[in-house]
Design a protein around this motif. Structure first.
Motif, PDB file in Angstrom:
ATOM      1  N   ARG A 124     -24.345 -14.108  -0.254  1.00 45.91           N
ATOM      2  CA  ARG A 124     -25.145 -15.256   0.648  1.00 45.91           C
ATOM      3  C   ARG A 124     -25.485 -14.501   1.800  1.00 45.91           C
ATOM      4  O   ARG A 124     -24.546 -13.719   2.500  1.00 45.91           O
ATOM      5  CB  ARG A 124     -24.385 -16.359   1.077  1.00 45.91           C
ATOM      6  N   VAL A 125     -26.778 -14.538   2.356  1.00 41.57           N
ATOM      7  CA  VAL A 125     -27.304 -13.759   3.511  1.00 41.57           C
ATOM      8  C   VAL A 125     -26.433 -13.912   4.900  1.00 41.57           C
ATOM      9  O   VAL A 125     -26.193 -13.025   5.630  1.00 41.57           O
ATOM     10  CB  VAL A 125     -28.597 -13.758   3.710  1.00 41.57           C
ATOM     11  N   PHE A 126     -26.070 -15.255   4.918  1.00 41.11           N
ATOM     12  CA  PHE A 126     -25.412 -15.515   6.247  1.00 41.11           C
ATOM     13  C   PHE A 126     -24.112 -15.497   6.349  1.00 41.11           C
ATOM     14  O   PHE A 126     -23.386 -15.554   7.382  1.00 41.11           O
ATOM     15  CB  PHE A 126     -25.714 -17.129   6.626  1.00 41.11           C
ATOM     16  N   CYS A 127     -23.394 -15.050   5.208  1.00 39.46           N
ATOM     17  CA  CYS A 127     -21.939 -14.740   5.046  1.00 39.46           C
ATOM     18  C   CYS A 127     -21.914 -13.286   5.567  1.00 39.46           C
ATOM     19  O   CYS A 127     -20.693 -12.566   5.799  1.00 39.46           O
ATOM     20  CB  CYS A 127     -21.252 -14.717   3.726  1.00 39.46           C
ATOM     21  N   LYS A 128     -22.991 -12.526   5.851  1.00 35.10           N
ATOM     22  CA  LYS A 128     -22.865 -11.067   6.372  1.00 35.10           C
ATOM     23  C   LYS A 128     -22.098 -10.123   5.426  1.00 35.10           C
ATOM     24  O   LYS A 128     -20.961  -9.410   6.265  1.00 35.10           O
ATOM     25  CB  LYS A 128     -22.553 -10.908   7.826  1.00 35.10           C
ATOM     26  N   CYS A 150     -15.762 -16.972  -1.780  1.00 31.06           N
ATOM     27  CA  CYS A 150     -15.938 -16.321  -0.613  1.00 31.06           C
ATOM     28  C   CYS A 150     -15.152 -17.257   0.338  1.00 31.06           C
ATOM     29  O   CYS A 150     -15.180 -18.402   0.340  1.00 31.06           O
ATOM     30  CB  CYS A 150     -17.428 -16.425  -0.260  1.00 31.06           C
ATOM     31  N   PRO A 151     -14.197 -16.775   1.159  1.00 31.76           N
ATOM     32  CA  PRO A 151     -13.464 -17.512   2.011  1.00 31.76           C
ATOM     33  C   PRO A 151     -14.455 -18.063   3.148  1.00 31.76           C
ATOM     34  O   PRO A 151     -13.734 -18.808   4.044  1.00 31.76           O
ATOM     35  CB  PRO A 151     -12.406 -16.733   2.439  1.00 31.76           C
ATOM     36  N   SER A 152     -15.315 -17.720   3.329  1.00 34.10           N
ATOM     37  CA  SER A 152     -16.375 -17.891   4.590  1.00 34.10           C
ATOM     38  C   SER A 152     -17.175 -19.079   4.051  1.00 34.10           C
ATOM     39  O   SER A 152     -17.036 -20.327   5.014  1.00 34.10           O
ATOM     40  CB  SER A 152     -17.473 -16.698   4.900  1.00 34.10           C
ATOM     41  N   CYS A 153     -18.030 -19.315   3.023  1.00 33.13           N
ATOM     42  CA  CYS A 153     -18.636 -20.377   2.590  1.00 33.13           C
ATOM     43  C   CYS A 153     -17.857 -21.244   1.615  1.00 33.13           C
ATOM     44  O   CYS A 153     -18.517 -22.279   1.296  1.00 33.13           O
ATOM     45  CB  CYS A 153     -20.176 -19.902   2.222  1.00 33.13           C
ATOM     46  N   GLU A 154     -17.109 -20.617   1.375  1.00 33.87           N
ATOM     47  CA  GLU A 154     -16.227 -21.602   0.263  1.00 33.87           C
ATOM     48  C   GLU A 154     -16.852 -21.773  -0.825  1.00 33.87           C
ATOM     49  O   GLU A 154     -16.631 -22.779  -1.597  1.00 33.87           O
ATOM     50  CB  GLU A 154     -15.460 -22.590   1.103  1.00 33.87           C
ATOM     51  N   ASP A 155     -17.605 -20.859  -1.432  1.00 34.15           N
ATOM     52  CA  ASP A 155     -18.405 -20.895  -2.645  1.00 34.15           C
ATOM     53  C   ASP A 155     -17.941 -19.919  -3.797  1.00 34.15           C
ATOM     54  O   ASP A 155     -17.485 -19.151  -3.495  1.00 34.15           O
ATOM     55  CB  ASP A 155     -20.054 -20.817  -2.427  1.00 34.15           C
ATOM     56  N   PRO A 181      -3.317 -16.974   7.200  1.00 38.51           N
ATOM     57  CA  PRO A 181      -4.479 -17.557   7.687  1.00 38.51           C
ATOM     58  C   PRO A 181      -5.570 -16.823   8.603  1.00 38.51           C
ATOM     59  O   PRO A 181      -6.504 -17.184   9.024  1.00 38.51           O
ATOM     60  CB  PRO A 181      -3.740 -18.704   8.525  1.00 38.51           C
ATOM     61  N   ASP A 182      -5.006 -15.807   9.409  1.00 41.38           N
ATOM     62  CA  ASP A 182      -5.690 -15.025   9.981  1.00 41.38           C
ATOM     63  C   ASP A 182      -6.875 -14.364   9.561  1.00 41.38           C
ATOM     64  O   ASP A 182      -7.957 -13.980  10.210  1.00 41.38           O
ATOM     65  CB  ASP A 182      -4.773 -13.964  11.159  1.00 41.38           C
ATOM     66  N   ILE A 183      -6.749 -13.988   8.214  1.00 40.31           N
ATOM     67  CA  ILE A 183      -7.922 -13.419   7.299  1.00 40.31           C
ATOM     68  C   ILE A 183      -9.078 -14.439   7.006  1.00 40.31           C
ATOM     69  O   ILE A 183     -10.085 -14.009   6.622  1.00 40.31           O
ATOM     70  CB  ILE A 183      -7.343 -12.868   6.175  1.00 40.31           C
ATOM     71  N   LYS A 184      -8.892 -15.725   7.299  1.00 39.35           N
ATOM     72  CA  LYS A 184     -10.074 -16.780   6.817  1.00 39.35           C
ATOM     73  C   LYS A 184     -11.050 -16.365   7.816  1.00 39.35           C
ATOM     74  O   LYS A 184     -10.864 -16.857   9.011  1.00 39.35           O
ATOM     75  CB  LYS A 184      -9.336 -17.903   6.778  1.00 39.35           C
ATOM     76  N   PRO A 188     -20.040 -19.904   7.887  1.00 46.61           N
ATOM     77  CA  PRO A 188     -21.563 -19.263   8.747  1.00 46.61           C
ATOM     78  C   PRO A 188     -22.189 -20.484   9.525  1.00 46.61           C
ATOM     79  O   PRO A 188     -22.239 -21.568   9.440  1.00 46.61           O
ATOM     80  CB  PRO A 188     -22.386 -19.158   7.526  1.00 46.61           C
ATOM     81  N   ALA A 189     -22.493 -19.931  10.796  1.00 51.45           N
ATOM     82  CA  ALA A 189     -23.189 -20.917  11.827  1.00 51.45           C
ATOM     83  C   ALA A 189     -24.765 -21.091  11.522  1.00 51.45           C
ATOM     84  O   ALA A 189     -25.208 -22.048  11.704  1.00 51.45           O
ATOM     85  CB  ALA A 189     -22.997 -20.214  13.236  1.00 51.45           C
ATOM     86  N   GLU A 190     -25.405 -20.047  10.901  1.00 52.55           N
ATOM     87  CA  GLU A 190     -26.730 -20.180  10.575  1.00 52.55           C
ATOM     88  C   GLU A 190     -26.822 -20.815   8.984  1.00 52.55           C
ATOM     89  O   GLU A 190     -26.024 -20.693   8.305  1.00 52.55           O
ATOM     90  CB  GLU A 190     -27.419 -18.594  10.607  1.00 52.55           C
TER      91      GLU A 190
END
Length: 206
Positions: A124-128, A150-155, A181-184, A188-190
Motif C-alpha cells: 500500500r502506497v500510504f503505508c510507506k 501489515c501492522p500499519s493498515c492491518e491488512d 507494542p512499541d513496534i506497532k 495511515p493518516a492519508e
C-alpha cells in the motif's frame, strides 16, 4: 499396548561442524525459505517441545535425526526411503518452527527479521514501505500458504512464498505486537481519493 516413547535405542554419532553446515542452517537458507527462523538445537532436543508430533510425521525418528545432524551407525536407507525421510524432516521442522516462533527466543528471531524487512514491505502506497509480518489464515497444515500482515493498515496479503502457513500459526503476528507494542506503527493518516480532472468523484445517491 504401551505408551510410545519419544526416545530411541539406536547408537549414533554427531558432527562438530559449524552451524553454517548444519541441516537447519542449510534448510533455512534455501531459496524460498527466507521466512523461516533457525530453531535453537536445545529447543528441538527437549522432548517436551515435540510432544504429539510423532503421530503426525512419518519416519519421525529418522527425520528428527536428520534435523539434528545425527548419523546412525547401523542403518543405510534406499534412495526411495531416504527421499521420504527428507520430506518428513522438512515437514517436522515446519511443525517445530510453529511452536518455536511463539516462544521468547522465537519472537526475538522473528523481530530481527521484521526489523530487516526480510518478510517484505506493505504494497500500500500510504503505508510507506512498512515492513510486514508473517501470518496464517489456518493452523491446519496443507491448507494455505503463508501470508503477510501489515501492522500499519492491518491488512493481509498473499506472498510468493509457498511455505505452509501452519508453520507460522495464526497467533504469531498478534502475539509479537502484544509482546512488543512499541513496534506497532500508527494507521495511515492519508487515504486515496479518486478524482477526474482534479475533481473528487462523489458516490451516487441510492
Amino acid at each position: 499396548m504401551g505408551e510410545v516413547s519419544d526416545s530411541n535405542d539406536y547408537e549414533y554419532s554427531t558432527s562438530d561442524d559449524d552451524a553454517e553446515y548444519s541441516w537447519i542452517g542449510w534448510f533455512c537458507s534455501r531459496k524460498g525459505h527466507e521466512f523461516l527462523c533457525e530453531v535453537d538445537r536445545e529447543f528441538i532436543e527437549d522432548n517436551f517441545n515435540l510432544y504429539g508430533l510423532r503421530a503426525l510425521v512419518p519416519h519421525y525418528n529418522e527425520a528428527l535425526d536428520m534435523i539434528l545432524d545425527i548419523e546412525r551407525m547401523d542403518e543405510a536407507f534406499s534412495d526411495d526411503r531416504q527421499a521420504k525421510i527428507e520430506s518428513s524432516a522438512e515437514y517436522l521442522y515446519g511443525l517445530i518452527h510453529a511452536r518455536y516462533v511463539l516462544t521468547s527466543a522465537g519472537l526475538n528471531a522473528v523481530l530481527e527479521k521484521y526489523y530487516n524487512a526480510e518478510y517484505g514491505r506493505c504494497p500500500r502506497v500510504f503505508c510507506k514501505d512498512q515492513p510486514v509480518l508473517p501470518a496464517a489464515v489456518s493452523d491446519v497444515p496443507h491448507e494455505e500458504a503463508v501470508k503477510v500482515l501489515c501492522p500499519s493498515c492491518e491488512d493481509l496479503f498473499s506472498t510468493r512464498s509457498r511455505l505452509d502457513g501452519a508453520f507460522f500459526t495464526t497467533s504469531l503476528p498478534h502475539l509479537l505486537l502484544l509482546q512488543y507494542p512499541d513496534i506497532k506503527p500508527p494507521k495511515p493518516a492519508e487515504k486515496y481519493v479518486p478524482k477526474i480532472y482534479g475533481y473528487r468523484i462523489h458516490k451516487p445517491k441510492k
